[in-house]
Motif scaffolding. Structure first.
Motif, PDB file in Angstrom:
ATOM      1  N   UNK A  95       0.833  -1.208   0.000  1.00  0.00           N
ATOM      2  CA  UNK A  95       0.000   0.000   0.000  1.00  0.00           C
ATOM      3  C   UNK A  95       0.867   1.258   0.000  1.00  0.00           C
ATOM      4  N   UNK A  96       1.986   1.205   0.720  1.00  0.00           N
ATOM      5  CA  UNK A  96       2.900   2.345   0.745  1.00  0.00           C
ATOM      6  C   UNK A  96       3.507   2.613  -0.627  1.00  0.00           C
ATOM      7  N   UNK A  97       3.897   1.539  -1.335  1.00  0.00           N
ATOM      8  CA  UNK A  97       4.427   1.686  -2.696  1.00  0.00           C
ATOM      9  C   UNK A  97       3.368   2.268  -3.616  1.00  0.00           C
ATOM     10  N   UNK A  98       2.143   1.751  -3.517  1.00  0.00           N
ATOM     11  CA  UNK A  98       1.045   2.265  -4.344  1.00  0.00           C
ATOM     12  C   UNK A  98       0.793   3.745  -4.070  1.00  0.00           C
ATOM     13  N   UNK A  99       0.859   4.117  -2.788  1.00  0.00           N
ATOM     14  CA  UNK A  99       0.634   5.518  -2.421  1.00  0.00           C
ATOM     15  C   UNK A  99       1.698   6.407  -3.054  1.00  0.00           C
ATOM     16  N   UNK A 100       2.961   5.984  -2.999  1.00  0.00           N
ATOM     17  CA  UNK A 100       4.038   6.761  -3.610  1.00  0.00           C
ATOM     18  C   UNK A 100       3.836   6.852  -5.123  1.00  0.00           C
ATOM     19  N   UNK A 110       7.546  15.734   1.912  1.00  0.00           N
ATOM     20  CA  UNK A 110       7.197  16.584   3.046  1.00  0.00           C
ATOM     21  C   UNK A 110       7.027  15.775   4.329  1.00  0.00           C
ATOM     22  N   UNK A 111       6.910  16.492   5.447  1.00  0.00           N
ATOM     23  CA  UNK A 111       6.584  15.840   6.715  1.00  0.00           C
ATOM     24  C   UNK A 111       5.278  15.062   6.588  1.00  0.00           C
ATOM     25  N   UNK A 112       4.300  15.660   5.918  1.00  0.00           N
ATOM     26  CA  UNK A 112       2.991  15.014   5.774  1.00  0.00           C
ATOM     27  C   UNK A 112       3.141  13.686   5.045  1.00  0.00           C
ATOM     28  N   UNK A 113       3.936  13.662   3.967  1.00  0.00           N
ATOM     29  CA  UNK A 113       4.144  12.432   3.213  1.00  0.00           C
ATOM     30  C   UNK A 113       4.831  11.380   4.073  1.00  0.00           C
ATOM     31  N   UNK A 114       5.880  11.756   4.770  1.00  0.00           N
ATOM     32  CA  UNK A 114       6.620  10.797   5.599  1.00  0.00           C
ATOM     33  C   UNK A 114       5.717  10.216   6.684  1.00  0.00           C
ATOM     34  N   UNK A 135       2.802   9.567  13.570  1.00  0.00           N
ATOM     35  CA  UNK A 135       3.305  10.632  14.437  1.00  0.00           C
ATOM     36  C   UNK A 135       4.779  10.381  14.753  1.00  0.00           C
ATOM     37  N   UNK A 136       5.573  11.450  14.718  1.00  0.00           N
ATOM     38  CA  UNK A 136       6.955  11.324  15.144  1.00  0.00           C
ATOM     39  C   UNK A 136       6.994  10.924  16.623  1.00  0.00           C
ATOM     40  N   UNK A 137       8.045  10.256  17.009  1.00  0.00           N
ATOM     41  CA  UNK A 137       8.129   9.745  18.380  1.00  0.00           C
ATOM     42  C   UNK A 137       8.205  10.887  19.405  1.00  0.00           C
ATOM     43  N   UNK A 138       7.664  10.594  20.568  1.00  0.00           N
ATOM     44  CA  UNK A 138       7.691  11.568  21.669  1.00  0.00           C
ATOM     45  C   UNK A 138       8.422  10.967  22.867  1.00  0.00           C
ATOM     46  N   UNK A 139       9.320  10.045  22.574  1.00  0.00           N
ATOM     47  CA  UNK A 139      10.063   9.367  23.636  1.00  0.00           C
ATOM     48  C   UNK A 139      11.475   9.053  23.139  1.00  0.00           C
ATOM     49  N   UNK A 140      12.352   8.723  24.074  1.00  0.00           N
ATOM     50  CA  UNK A 140      13.703   8.319  23.706  1.00  0.00           C
ATOM     51  C   UNK A 140      13.691   6.852  23.296  1.00  0.00           C
ATOM     52  N   UNK A 141      14.535   6.492  22.338  1.00  0.00           N
ATOM     53  CA  UNK A 141      14.563   5.119  21.844  1.00  0.00           C
ATOM     54  C   UNK A 141      16.011   4.653  21.721  1.00  0.00           C
ATOM     55  N   UNK A 142      16.159   3.349  21.660  1.00  0.00           N
ATOM     56  CA  UNK A 142      17.457   2.750  21.349  1.00  0.00           C
ATOM     57  C   UNK A 142      17.237   1.787  20.193  1.00  0.00           C
ATOM     58  N   UNK A 143      18.314   1.456  19.487  1.00  0.00           N
ATOM     59  CA  UNK A 143      18.237   0.554  18.347  1.00  0.00           C
ATOM     60  C   UNK A 143      18.889  -0.764  18.730  1.00  0.00           C
ATOM     61  N   UNK A 144      18.165  -1.847  18.552  1.00  0.00           N
ATOM     62  CA  UNK A 144      18.681  -3.170  18.924  1.00  0.00           C
ATOM     63  C   UNK A 144      19.993  -3.466  18.203  1.00  0.00           C
ATOM     64  N   UNK A 145      20.950  -4.000  18.943  1.00  0.00           N
ATOM     65  CA  UNK A 145      22.243  -4.431  18.393  1.00  0.00           C
ATOM     66  C   UNK A 145      22.994  -3.296  17.703  1.00  0.00           C
ATOM     67  N   UNK A 146      22.788  -2.068  18.140  1.00  0.00           N
ATOM     68  CA  UNK A 146      23.494  -0.929  17.563  1.00  0.00           C
ATOM     69  C   UNK A 146      24.002  -0.023  18.671  1.00  0.00           C
ATOM     70  N   UNK A 196       8.888   0.970  13.034  1.00  0.00           N
ATOM     71  CA  UNK A 196       8.598   1.072  11.612  1.00  0.00           C
ATOM     72  C   UNK A 196       9.596   1.898  10.823  1.00  0.00           C
ATOM     73  N   UNK A 197      10.694   2.308  11.449  1.00  0.00           N
ATOM     74  CA  UNK A 197      11.650   3.184  10.772  1.00  0.00           C
ATOM     75  C   UNK A 197      12.289   2.530   9.549  1.00  0.00           C
ATOM     76  N   UNK A 198      12.624   1.244   9.654  1.00  0.00           N
ATOM     77  CA  UNK A 198      13.251   0.573   8.520  1.00  0.00           C
ATOM     78  C   UNK A 198      12.344   0.534   7.311  1.00  0.00           C
ATOM     79  N   UNK A 199      11.085   0.134   7.526  1.00  0.00           N
ATOM     80  CA  UNK A 199      10.144   0.059   6.405  1.00  0.00           C
ATOM     81  C   UNK A 199       9.911   1.433   5.781  1.00  0.00           C
ATOM     82  N   UNK A 200       9.747   2.454   6.632  1.00  0.00           N
ATOM     83  CA  UNK A 200       9.485   3.792   6.104  1.00  0.00           C
ATOM     84  C   UNK A 200      10.734   4.346   5.412  1.00  0.00           C
ATOM     85  N   UNK A 201      11.919   4.045   5.933  1.00  0.00           N
ATOM     86  CA  UNK A 201      13.145   4.541   5.294  1.00  0.00           C
ATOM     87  C   UNK A 201      13.264   3.998   3.884  1.00  0.00           C
TER      88      UNK A 201
END
Length: 384
Positions: A95-100, A110-114, A135-146, A196-201
């Motif tokens: 669906x994301x590919x179709x939307x693009x 734009x921010x709206x698109x992302x 929505x952009x995150x409103x908390x601190x995060x860490x990345x597994x194995x990084x 979902x950062x990997x998929x969206x990236x």
């Protein structure tokens, strides 16, 4: 003041990176010059879309095979069970590919698109969902194995604004692929969402490739960076990590990985322009394999072979394979249509094409792609 994250590092003119970047421009110039009909390329693109969506989900730990995806994707009829979470994740990426693809490629990112891409990617998921879709995150995060610590959520919007300014910058042709590579890394570095950062990236990077000219040639929207990442998952993560210190050396190492992989993918794609190669090495063997499995009669296989070689056929063109009266031929064609082996062409209800992207033939085409080395290593031997 220019953010140093978005300054292209100095590149040695004689480096492999520059050679790959110029090779990509040569290959891009070759796109659209071959003998494969646009209709066939469009069908193959639809098949590649599914493959790329499976790869994007597989990178995140989804174990759905491309064959399961091909057999299960489609609208859910009343009374049927809802798709599994894993399959739903792949459907969201599609669906994301179709939307693009529905958006003018020249439109700024734009921010709206992302945020909309994020909403689509995580919609209605459990394991790979997000409590705040879009929505952009409103908390601190860490990345597994990084070892990388993403910026505080307080800075996410400002960081994304700087990234989007860079992503929408007009670049000289020979710098465009390096531009896309850096933007992809910086998106992952910011880590703007809780999940979902990997998929969206990867969707974001696909949108950038379209902006850089890969949407203007009919049938070639299959140029998708996900194949690069799926071909070497460990190398993908290692190359990303090398750039996390934002140094010129690390950024160049990442760009080399990305641009070289894209060149290899484009070389395979350009090969698909040779219709003799497509019919001889891909379509005809796939049809023969489907017949050998018991999925086709000899007459049906012959009809599909004629349609595959001709591109678009009318009922009379299939007479050598489907003998009898016109009425009997019409019944046979309706059967092939009903089973998803033929599909109606856009020229009208009496024009037909071999169905390549869905239906019984699609998995056999994927197996041929695997045999020909077209599947990223992540999907090799998926059907075993």
């Amino acid at each position: 003041m220019i953010d140093k994250k978005y300054v292209l590092p100095p590149v040695d003119f004689g480096s492999a990176l520059v050679r790959d970047a110029f090779a990509i421009e040569r290959l891009r110039g070759d796109l659209g010059t071959g003998t494969t009909p646009v209709e066939t390329l469009v069908e193959l693109h639809a098949l590649f879309r599914v493959v790329m969506s499976v790869i994007s989900a597989r990178i995140e730990g989804n174990h759905t095979t491309v064959y399961d995806a091909l057999s299960q994707l489609g609208p859910v009829d009343a009374g049927e069970e809802s798709p599994t979470d894993s399959l739903h994740e792949i459907m969201n990426i599609l669906d994301g590919i179709d939307f693009i693809d529905s958006i003018d490629a020249a439109q700024p990112i734009t921010h709206v698109l992302i945020r909309e891409l994020h909403r689509i990617a995580v919609s209605d998921l459990s394991r790979e969902g997000d409590r705040t879709p879009g929505e952009y995150r409103s908390n601190e995060v860490s990345i597994s194995d990084s070892a990388h610590a993403p910026p505080s959520h307080v800075y996410v919007h400002a960081e994304m604004s700087a990234l989007l300014d860079f992503a929408n910058r007009e670049m000289p042709t020979h710098e465009q692929m390096i531009h896309v590579a850096i933007a992809h890394h910086r998106f992952v570095w910011i880590h703007p969402f809780t999940n979902g950062n990997g998929r969206v990236s990867r969707l974001f990077t696909y949108a950038m490739l379209r902006r850089n000219g890969f949407d203007s040639i009919p049938g070639y929207r299959a140029v998708n960076p996900t194949a690069v990442f799926g071909n070497d998952r460990d190398g993908y993560y290692a190359a990303l990590e090398a750039a996390d210190d934002l140094s010129g050396t690390g950024t160049l190492a990442w760009c080399e990985f990305f641009v070289h992989g894209l060149r290899q993918d484009l070389e395979r794609l350009v090969r698909m322009q040779d219709f003799d190669f497509v019919t001889r090495e891909l379509l005809s063997p796939a049809i023969d394999a489907l017949r050998a499995s018991g999925g086709l009669t000899l007459e049906e296989a012959s009809a599909l072979q004629i349609a595959a070689v001709t591109g678009v056929v009318k009922a009379a063109d299939l007479a050598p394979a489907l003998p009898g009266t016109p009425s009997q031929r019409s019944v046979a064609i309706r059967g092939l249509l009903g089973r998803g082996l033929l599909t109606a062409d856009e020229r009208g209800p009496r024009f037909y094409r071999t169905a390549l992207s869905r239906g019984p033939l699609a998995p056999f085409i994927v197996r041929r792609l695997d045999a020909l080395g077209y599947l990223p290593r992540m999907l090799e031997h998926d059907g075993e």
